[in-house]
Design a protein around this motif. Structure first.
Motif, PDB file in Angstrom:
ATOM      1  N   VAL A  97       0.840  -1.275   0.014  1.00  0.00           N
ATOM      2  CA  VAL A  97       0.019  -0.053  -0.148  1.00  0.00           C
ATOM      3  C   VAL A  97       0.901   0.920  -0.071  1.00  0.00           C
ATOM      4  N   SER A  98       0.758   1.916  -1.036  1.00  0.00           N
ATOM      5  CA  SER A  98       1.798   3.102  -1.287  1.00  0.00           C
ATOM      6  C   SER A  98       1.058   4.409  -1.308  1.00  0.00           C
ATOM      7  N   VAL A  99       1.781   5.569  -0.646  1.00  0.00           N
ATOM      8  CA  VAL A  99       0.892   6.841  -0.656  1.00  0.00           C
ATOM      9  C   VAL A  99       1.885   7.906  -1.355  1.00  0.00           C
ATOM     10  N   GLN A 100       1.376   8.411  -2.427  1.00  0.00           N
ATOM     11  CA  GLN A 100       2.436   9.171  -3.140  1.00  0.00           C
ATOM     12  C   GLN A 100       2.407  10.594  -2.340  1.00  0.00           C
ATOM     13  N   LYS A 101       3.568  11.345  -2.768  1.00  0.00           N
ATOM     14  CA  LYS A 101       3.801  12.669  -2.143  1.00  0.00           C
ATOM     15  C   LYS A 101       2.610  13.618  -2.307  1.00  0.00           C
ATOM     16  N   PHE A 102       2.410  14.329  -1.196  1.00  0.00           N
ATOM     17  CA  PHE A 102       1.319  15.319  -1.154  1.00  0.00           C
ATOM     18  C   PHE A 102       1.698  16.487  -0.330  1.00  0.00           C
ATOM     19  N   ALA A 103       0.965  17.539  -0.430  1.00  0.00           N
ATOM     20  CA  ALA A 103       1.049  18.769   0.473  1.00  0.00           C
ATOM     21  C   ALA A 103       0.189  18.673   1.813  1.00  0.00           C
ATOM     22  N   TRP A 104       0.600  18.641   2.885  1.00  0.00           N
ATOM     23  CA  TRP A 104       0.067  18.415   4.113  1.00  0.00           C
ATOM     24  C   TRP A 104      -1.080  19.355   4.215  1.00  0.00           C
ATOM     25  N   ASN A 105      -0.952  20.586   3.684  1.00  0.00           N
ATOM     26  CA  ASN A 105      -2.077  21.374   4.222  1.00  0.00           C
ATOM     27  C   ASN A 105      -2.850  21.783   2.846  1.00  0.00           C
ATOM     28  N   ASP A 106      -2.726  21.302   1.974  1.00  0.00           N
ATOM     29  CA  ASP A 106      -3.633  21.128   0.770  1.00  0.00           C
ATOM     30  C   ASP A 106      -4.517  20.016   0.324  1.00  0.00           C
ATOM     31  N   VAL A 107      -4.480  18.935   1.172  1.00  0.00           N
ATOM     32  CA  VAL A 107      -5.224  17.550   0.916  1.00  0.00           C
ATOM     33  C   VAL A 107      -5.949  17.279   2.230  1.00  0.00           C
ATOM     34  N   ASP A 108      -7.274  16.936   2.045  1.00  0.00           N
ATOM     35  CA  ASP A 108      -8.038  16.329   3.022  1.00  0.00           C
ATOM     36  C   ASP A 108      -8.103  15.050   3.338  1.00  0.00           C
ATOM     37  N   PHE A 109      -7.206  14.628   4.126  1.00  0.00           N
ATOM     38  CA  PHE A 109      -6.818  13.028   4.314  1.00  0.00           C
ATOM     39  C   PHE A 109      -7.504  12.461   5.392  1.00  0.00           C
ATOM     40  N   GLN A 110      -8.410  13.057   5.872  1.00  0.00           N
ATOM     41  CA  GLN A 110      -9.012  12.670   7.321  1.00  0.00           C
ATOM     42  C   GLN A 110      -9.920  11.217   6.864  1.00  0.00           C
ATOM     43  N   LYS A 111     -10.362  11.289   5.741  1.00  0.00           N
ATOM     44  CA  LYS A 111     -11.433  10.164   5.448  1.00  0.00           C
ATOM     45  C   LYS A 111     -10.592   8.949   4.636  1.00  0.00           C
ATOM     46  N   ASP A 112      -9.175   8.976   4.603  1.00  0.00           N
ATOM     47  CA  ASP A 112      -8.459   8.285   3.470  1.00  0.00           C
ATOM     48  C   ASP A 112      -8.795   6.722   3.876  1.00  0.00           C
ATOM     49  N   ARG A 113      -9.112   5.868   3.306  1.00  0.00           N
ATOM     50  CA  ARG A 113      -9.102   4.458   3.493  1.00  0.00           C
ATOM     51  C   ARG A 113      -8.977   3.698   2.208  1.00  0.00           C
ATOM     52  N   ILE A 114      -8.720   2.159   2.338  1.00  0.00           N
ATOM     53  CA  ILE A 114      -8.857   1.213   1.458  1.00  0.00           C
ATOM     54  C   ILE A 114      -9.742   0.166   1.821  1.00  0.00           C
ATOM     55  N   ALA A 115     -10.206  -0.528   0.769  1.00  0.00           N
ATOM     56  CA  ALA A 115     -11.156  -1.504   1.293  1.00  0.00           C
ATOM     57  C   ALA A 115     -10.976  -2.794   0.385  1.00  0.00           C
ATOM     58  N   PHE A 116     -10.871  -4.080   1.079  1.00  0.00           N
ATOM     59  CA  PHE A 116     -10.679  -5.159   0.602  1.00  0.00           C
ATOM     60  C   PHE A 116     -12.161  -5.879   0.092  1.00  0.00           C
ATOM     61  N   ASP A 117     -12.531  -5.762  -1.135  1.00  0.00           N
ATOM     62  CA  ASP A 117     -13.787  -6.539  -1.435  1.00  0.00           C
ATOM     63  C   ASP A 117     -13.345  -8.163  -1.979  1.00  0.00           C
TER      64      ASP A 117
END
Length: 420
Positions: free
Chosen positions: A365-385
């Motif tokens: 599971v990889s996270v690409q680089k991003f700007a901490w103050n410019d992205v809404d990451f509070q609801k980030d998740r993945i799901a295994f169906d």
């Protein structure tokens, strides 16, 4: 039949995504109309499509409406909604094809429903699984490679034609050196007869035998022999130098994590990035399932970690990777697919697959680089169906139809947290 059904399902899924997913400007615009009129979003799209069809087939202004629509949509994506803009290569192909066809509109509009076909052609440039702009770009790249290879062949042939001249010149230059030693040898021959007639030189050869004592000079040659022996240990002491680069190896952040492992993609884009099937359509967290059959069990598939993944700062690397383990704990084979609500910033590899009974697999599971103050990451998740495959299913390759043909589908949510 399954391939054709899969293509149709993928196309319909792409269209529904543009109607219902609010991350697309078309869905937001249709949603505003639906809120104002109280009508269903899909009904609004059907009415708009019917009106557009009538205008393009029967109206005298079909040329104006078709070209205005084909110019307005990319203009909105470029200037108003740049975050949704396609790649520059695809836009280059789009406008090149648009300009070529628009020049010939007046001669081609004699074809019945010409503007319907023209509009459909430009839609197929981006609708999966066709995506004609990719095929066109591949053809262009192949032609460029052929031209380069032809140029290389012509350069090699030219160089081969010029090389024989240099060979002849070297052959003529080599013979001259031998005459010099031939001129040096006759000199001692001329001195010999001059000394022969004299009576005094006769005893001289008798006195010459004593010179053998100079053989004592042979011992000096052993002196240089120990010199190479002393140099040998120096050569053996040099190999330890490569020990310096070793500190670079223990790096926990790798740019190749997404392409590693025996079960991972070796080339090409990650399917989570190119197929909307892997995007979560709801913002709710927790466990979701359509139905769980009596044969199903929440522990049929084991996950480690079980509930969340935590990524530590800094977040300005190309990607940060967390390797989690999944295991088939059931008595049947399992087909699974990984989905996410933050694609392409958060992706998994392999994003889909089939697990045999008691098989364990590592998923990166990889996270690409991003700007901490410019992205809404509070609801980030993945799901295994995942679904349990029947015993008579011997298919070894993952197919989306496995989810459509199954009576139950189980989902395991994994939350993504960030530690600044």
């Amino acid at each position: 039949m399954s391939d054709s059904c899969g293509d149709k399902c993928e196309t319909l899924e792409w269209l529904r995504e543009r109607i219902h997913n609010k991350k697309h400007f078309t869905a937001r615009f249709i949603g505003q109309i639906a809120d104002a009129s109280g009508m269903d979003a899909e009904l609004i799209v059907k009415i708009f499509g019917g009106v557009l069809f009538v205008i393009l087939v029967f109206s005298d202004h079909a040329h104006f409406f078709a070209n205005q629509l084909l110019v307005l949509v990319p203009a909105l994506l470029i200037f108003v909604f740049p975050a949704e803009k396609p790649t520059d290569d695809s836009l280059f192909i789009y406008f090149s094809l648009f300009g070529a066809l628009t020049v010939m509109d007046r001669s081609l509009e004699r074809i019945p429903c010409y503007y319907i076909f023209k509009l459909a052609l430009f839609v197929l440039l981006y609708v999966p699984p066709y995506e004609l702009h990719k095929r066109i770009s591949e053809l262009i790249q192949e032609q460029l490679k052929k031209q380069k290879s032809n140029e290389n062949v012509s350069e090699i042939s030219r160089s081969q034609r010029t090389t024989p001249k240099t060979n002849q010149s070297t052959r003529t230059a080599l013979p001259p050196p031998p005459p010099q030693p031939v001129q040096e040898q006759p000199k001692p021959v001329e001195q010999a007869p001059a000394s022969a007639p004299e009576p005094v030189p006769v005893p001289v050869p008798v006195e010459q035998p004593p010179p053998p004592p100079p053989v004592e000079q042979a011992p000096p040659p052993p002196a240089p022999a120990p010199a190479p022996v002393a140099e040998a240990p120096q050569a053996q002491q040099e190999p330890p130098a490569p020990a310096d680069p070793e500190p670079k190896l223990p790096s926990s952040r790798s740019h190749s994590d997404l392409a590693g492992g025996s079960q991972r993609l070796k080339s090409g884009p990650n399917p989570m990035q190119s197929n909307s099937f892997y995007n979560l359509r709801s913002e709710s967290n927790g466990f979701n399932s359509r139905a769980i059959s009596p044969a199903g069990n929440l522990n049929d598939m084991m996950f480690l970690p079980t509930g969340k993944l935590v990524f530590n700062a800094p977040f300005d690397y190309d990607n940060l990777t967390y390797h989690m383990k999944i295991t088939n704990n059931s008595r049947h084979r399992i087909a699974y697919a990984v989905k996410g609500n933050a694609v392409p910033r958060v992706m998994a590899n392999p994003a889909f697959g089939i697990l045999n009974v008691e098989e364990m697999r590592i998923v990166a599971v990889s996270v690409q680089k991003f700007a901490w103050n410019d992205v809404d990451f509070q609801k980030d998740r993945i799901a295994f169906d995942y679904v349990l495959l029947p015993d008579d299913n011997k298919e070894n390759t993952f197919q989306m139809s496995m989810f459509q043909q199954s009576d139950s589908k189980i989902r395991k949510n994994i939350k993504i947290e960030y530690n600044p």
